[in-house]
Design an enzyme around this catalytic site. Sequence first.
Site, PDB file in Angstrom:
ATOM      1  N   PRO A 100      56.452  -8.471  -1.329  1.00 19.93           N
ATOM      2  CA  PRO A 100      55.716  -7.323  -0.796  1.00 19.93           C
ATOM      3  C   PRO A 100      54.226  -7.410  -1.138  1.00 19.93           C
ATOM      4  CG  PRO A 100      57.755  -6.608  -1.822  1.00 19.93           C
ATOM      5  CD  PRO A 100      57.609  -8.066  -2.126  1.00 19.93           C
ATOM      6  N   GLU A 101      53.404  -7.109  -0.141  1.00 23.73           N
ATOM      7  CA  GLU A 101      51.962  -7.177  -0.349  1.00 23.73           C
ATOM      8  C   GLU A 101      51.394  -5.770  -0.507  1.00 23.73           C
ATOM      9  OE1 GLU A 101      49.782  -9.846   2.065  1.00 23.73           O
ATOM     10  OE2 GLU A 101      51.385 -11.317   2.188  1.00 23.73           O
TER      11      GLU A 101
END
Length: 298
Positions: A2-3
């Site tokens: 996840p960014e």
Amino acid sequence: MPELPEVETVKRGLAPTMEGAMVQRIELRRPDLRFPLPRDFVARLTGRLIVGLARRAKYLLIDLDDGTTVISHLGMSGSFRIEEGEESDQPGEFHHARSKDKKHDHVIFHLQRPYGRGVARVIYNDPRRFGYMDLAFRNELDVYPAFRDLGPEPVGNALDAAYLAARFAGKQQPLKMALLDQKVIAGLGNIYVCEALWRSHLSPKRAVATLVTATGRPKKELEALVEAIRAVIVDAIAAGGSSLRDHIQADGTLGYFQHSFSVYDREGDSCRTPGCGGTVERMVQGGRSSFYCRRCQK
């Protein structure tokens, strides 16, 4: 992994349930995630009031009323799920679907919410257990090992073309690798670097020094890159925020910014730059996939 936009979306999704709630108890299904959980994790959270949620780079921060902060990193497959009675909601939309298999539920926050809103459970699920949780005091976060060397956030006044020019001057490092360096920009990950480089028509292979003048000033291309970084992050956060407001993606598997990808994961597709006529290619840089169009990204 996840960014930043996904973590920001998770933060916004959890905030209505967690902020202002009292931690009735913490249920640990195992003593460790990627790393061992702090030995006093349960004792320090039980009975505490959650005063706010925040984010630094790709980390979720849960602030308690005694000055303690829970630091949470989602790793490769981590996610939070909210349960109220029989209802379940999973805030945050990801490029790959998040697990809801209860055998991977590792940490459960049992919450008493204010204003007579009853109880809720916030559940951390992580099949691969690459995420982790830690505790620190809020006033010491700047010296916490994961934060002390981080660069500025990709949105905010600290990131501008002059800052990047100072970091890039005289260096021959490929642009893609420089932008992934968390000491240069905090929280900017592979997907959004690819998208920002496409928007600014810059090659991921380009040497960073070529974006700086002989006197150390940013060229117009570098100014365009900064604007593209800001825009792609803002657009991605807005996409996640819209889905949370509508509650139409409560299972965490539909929608989100992947439907707006211009180059990422689109190898072999036609470039979307008007009039380009090129094709999206994939190459590997530093063990990460770079997607770009060699015709319009120079």
